[in-house]
Design a protein around this motif. Structure first.
Motif, PDB file in Angstrom:
ATOM      1  N   ASP A 180       1.114  -1.119  -0.069  1.00  0.00           N
ATOM      2  CA  ASP A 180      -0.011   0.082  -0.123  1.00  0.00           C
ATOM      3  C   ASP A 180       0.904   1.265   0.056  1.00  0.00           C
ATOM      4  O   ASP A 180       1.960   1.368   0.681  1.00  0.00           O
ATOM      5  N   PRO A 181       0.327   2.196  -0.639  1.00  0.00           N
ATOM      6  CA  PRO A 181       1.050   3.587  -0.623  1.00  0.00           C
ATOM      7  C   PRO A 181       1.591   4.124   0.370  1.00  0.00           C
ATOM      8  O   PRO A 181       0.559   4.189   1.503  1.00  0.00           O
ATOM      9  N   GLU A 182       2.557   4.867   0.864  1.00  0.00           N
ATOM     10  CA  GLU A 182       2.830   5.762   2.201  1.00  0.00           C
ATOM     11  C   GLU A 182       1.890   6.866   1.755  1.00  0.00           C
ATOM     12  O   GLU A 182       2.185   7.689   1.022  1.00  0.00           O
ATOM     13  N   ILE A 183       0.981   7.437   2.825  1.00  0.00           N
ATOM     14  CA  ILE A 183       0.213   8.374   2.547  1.00  0.00           C
ATOM     15  C   ILE A 183       0.664   9.620   3.371  1.00  0.00           C
ATOM     16  O   ILE A 183       0.874   9.485   4.577  1.00  0.00           O
ATOM     17  N   ASN A 184       0.638  10.921   2.997  1.00  0.00           N
ATOM     18  CA  ASN A 184       1.088  12.293   3.669  1.00  0.00           C
ATOM     19  C   ASN A 184      -0.327  12.317   4.308  1.00  0.00           C
ATOM     20  O   ASN A 184      -1.375  12.890   3.691  1.00  0.00           O
ATOM     21  N   ASN A 195       3.001  14.837 -11.000  1.00  0.00           N
ATOM     22  CA  ASN A 195       2.515  14.805 -12.177  1.00  0.00           C
ATOM     23  C   ASN A 195       1.249  13.523 -12.207  1.00  0.00           C
ATOM     24  O   ASN A 195       1.113  13.057 -13.243  1.00  0.00           O
ATOM     25  N   TYR A 196       0.528  13.694 -10.996  1.00  0.00           N
ATOM     26  CA  TYR A 196      -0.587  12.672 -11.023  1.00  0.00           C
ATOM     27  C   TYR A 196      -0.181  11.250 -10.771  1.00  0.00           C
ATOM     28  O   TYR A 196      -1.039  10.558 -11.328  1.00  0.00           O
ATOM     29  N   THR A 197       1.051  11.128 -10.740  1.00  0.00           N
ATOM     30  CA  THR A 197       1.277   9.493 -10.601  1.00  0.00           C
ATOM     31  C   THR A 197       2.300   9.454  -9.550  1.00  0.00           C
ATOM     32  O   THR A 197       3.078  10.210  -8.860  1.00  0.00           O
ATOM     33  N   ALA A 198       2.018   8.303  -8.665  1.00  0.00           N
ATOM     34  CA  ALA A 198       2.905   7.742  -7.725  1.00  0.00           C
ATOM     35  C   ALA A 198       3.415   6.375  -7.913  1.00  0.00           C
ATOM     36  O   ALA A 198       2.891   5.853  -8.904  1.00  0.00           O
ATOM     37  N   HIS A 199       4.324   5.873  -7.237  1.00  0.00           N
ATOM     38  CA  HIS A 199       4.905   4.484  -7.577  1.00  0.00           C
ATOM     39  C   HIS A 199       4.866   3.907  -6.135  1.00  0.00           C
ATOM     40  O   HIS A 199       5.383   4.250  -4.980  1.00  0.00           O
ATOM     41  N   VAL A 200       4.667   2.460  -6.316  1.00  0.00           N
ATOM     42  CA  VAL A 200       4.461   1.531  -5.134  1.00  0.00           C
ATOM     43  C   VAL A 200       5.484   0.225  -5.295  1.00  0.00           C
ATOM     44  O   VAL A 200       5.699  -0.059  -6.459  1.00  0.00           O
ATOM     45  N   LEU A 201       5.974  -0.120  -4.269  1.00  0.00           N
ATOM     46  CA  LEU A 201       6.886  -1.491  -4.446  1.00  0.00           C
ATOM     47  C   LEU A 201       6.027  -2.767  -4.870  1.00  0.00           C
ATOM     48  O   LEU A 201       5.024  -3.203  -4.046  1.00  0.00           O
ATOM     49  N   CYS A 202       6.558  -3.547  -5.770  1.00  0.00           N
ATOM     50  CA  CYS A 202       5.770  -4.742  -6.039  1.00  0.00           C
ATOM     51  C   CYS A 202       6.834  -5.891  -5.758  1.00  0.00           C
ATOM     52  O   CYS A 202       7.949  -5.919  -6.479  1.00  0.00           O
ATOM     53  N   PHE A 203       6.305  -6.996  -5.352  1.00  0.00           N
ATOM     54  CA  PHE A 203       7.424  -8.011  -4.988  1.00  0.00           C
ATOM     55  C   PHE A 203       6.647  -9.562  -5.813  1.00  0.00           C
ATOM     56  O   PHE A 203       5.594  -9.970  -5.623  1.00  0.00           O
ATOM     57  N   PRO A 204       7.473  -9.914  -6.581  1.00  0.00           N
ATOM     58  CA  PRO A 204       7.115 -11.111  -7.375  1.00  0.00           C
ATOM     59  C   PRO A 204       6.558 -12.272  -6.281  1.00  0.00           C
ATOM     60  O   PRO A 204       7.269 -12.310  -5.443  1.00  0.00           O
ATOM     61  N   ALA A 205       5.810 -13.010  -6.867  1.00  0.00           N
ATOM     62  CA  ALA A 205       5.543 -14.176  -6.060  1.00  0.00           C
ATOM     63  C   ALA A 205       6.950 -15.403  -5.807  1.00  0.00           C
ATOM     64  O   ALA A 205       7.589 -15.117  -6.695  1.00  0.00           O
ATOM     65  N   LYS A 240       5.228  -0.220  -9.311  1.00  0.00           N
ATOM     66  CA  LYS A 240       3.883  -0.056 -10.051  1.00  0.00           C
ATOM     67  C   LYS A 240       3.295   1.383  -9.927  1.00  0.00           C
ATOM     68  O   LYS A 240       3.343   1.948  -8.868  1.00  0.00           O
ATOM     69  N   PRO A 241       3.112   2.203 -11.171  1.00  0.00           N
ATOM     70  CA  PRO A 241       2.610   3.525 -11.114  1.00  0.00           C
ATOM     71  C   PRO A 241       1.131   3.432 -10.917  1.00  0.00           C
ATOM     72  O   PRO A 241       0.474   2.354 -11.319  1.00  0.00           O
ATOM     73  N   ILE A 242       0.577   4.243  -9.961  1.00  0.00           N
ATOM     74  CA  ILE A 242      -0.623   4.399  -9.415  1.00  0.00           C
ATOM     75  C   ILE A 242      -0.891   5.882  -9.754  1.00  0.00           C
ATOM     76  O   ILE A 242      -0.196   6.695  -9.638  1.00  0.00           O
ATOM     77  N   SER A 243      -2.282   6.255  -9.912  1.00  0.00           N
ATOM     78  CA  SER A 243      -2.924   7.692  -9.915  1.00  0.00           C
ATOM     79  C   SER A 243      -3.024   8.270  -8.562  1.00  0.00           C
ATOM     80  O   SER A 243      -3.166   7.653  -7.594  1.00  0.00           O
TER      81      SER A 243
END
Length: 205
Positions: free
Chosen positions: A58-62, A73-83, A107-110
């Protein structure tokens, strides 16, 4: 002079044997090329994994903006871990066999652009002081705010309309930014259809 009749079966057998030999050579060559193509298949990049083959944090929220801390620019990134037991190319382009604890990709999220305007404050001002134009002043519309103040909220009708528009998030800050709303709160998302929208074929009975 034509050859005697008994010679024809031997000729047909020779031709058949020759055709079978050619077909065998073609099948061997085709099989070799197919095996080489399968053996040379390139490993997928981790960001091309299918849903279920990775998990993202989950993204870290301000706390102040209620948006991801790295929103740009309306985009943030979160860490993703392959199985576990997934093999793919990581961020450096190296083929890696993952155990479920290594970061495979971002992974980019809006996210939204906010500039200090609170949705809760705007709704409260519109509900209690909308007839004085306080909501419009707060959102950066001084002319409309002054007009509502002088006409007592357009005799109450304008105040009611503004309350509905602000509550439905149709009217927002004048600078084009978004309201500050709890990240997991009640946000409205407007859907639109563009040329990139997938249209499923309608099936009629």
């Amino acid at each position: 002079m034509a050859a005697p009749w008994p010679c024809w079966p031997a000729a047909r057998s020779a031709v058949s044997a020759g055709l079978l030999g050619v077909l065998w050579l073609v099948s061997v060559a085709t099989g070799t090329r197919g095996a080489a193509a399968v053996g040379g298949e390139e490993t997928l990049k981790c960001e091309d994994l299918k849903v279920g083959q990775y998990i993202c944090k989950d993204p870290e929220i301000n706390d102040a903006t209620q948006e991801p801390v790295n929103c740009t620019n309306y985009t943030a990134h979160v860490l993703c871990f392959p199985a576990p037991n997934i093999t793919c190319k990581n961020l450096s382009g190296n083929e890696t066999h993952f155990t479920g604890k290594e970061v495979g990709f971002f992974k980019p999220i809006s996210c939204r652009n906010v500039n200090g305007y609170s949705y809760k404050v705007a709704v409260a001002l519109s509900l209690f002081l909308g007839w004085l134009g306080a909501d419009r002043f707060y959102l950066g519309y001084p002319a409309l705010g002054l007009l509502k103040f002088c006409t007592v909220g357009f005799c109450g009708i304008g105040s009611l309309i503004d309350f509905i528009l602000i509550s439905m998030q149709i009217v927002g800050p004048s600078d084009g930014s978004s309201y500050i709303i709890d990240y997991y709160g009640t946000r409205l998302i407007r859907l639109s259809i563009t040329n990139e929208t997938f249209r499923k074929t309608q099936l009629y009975p």
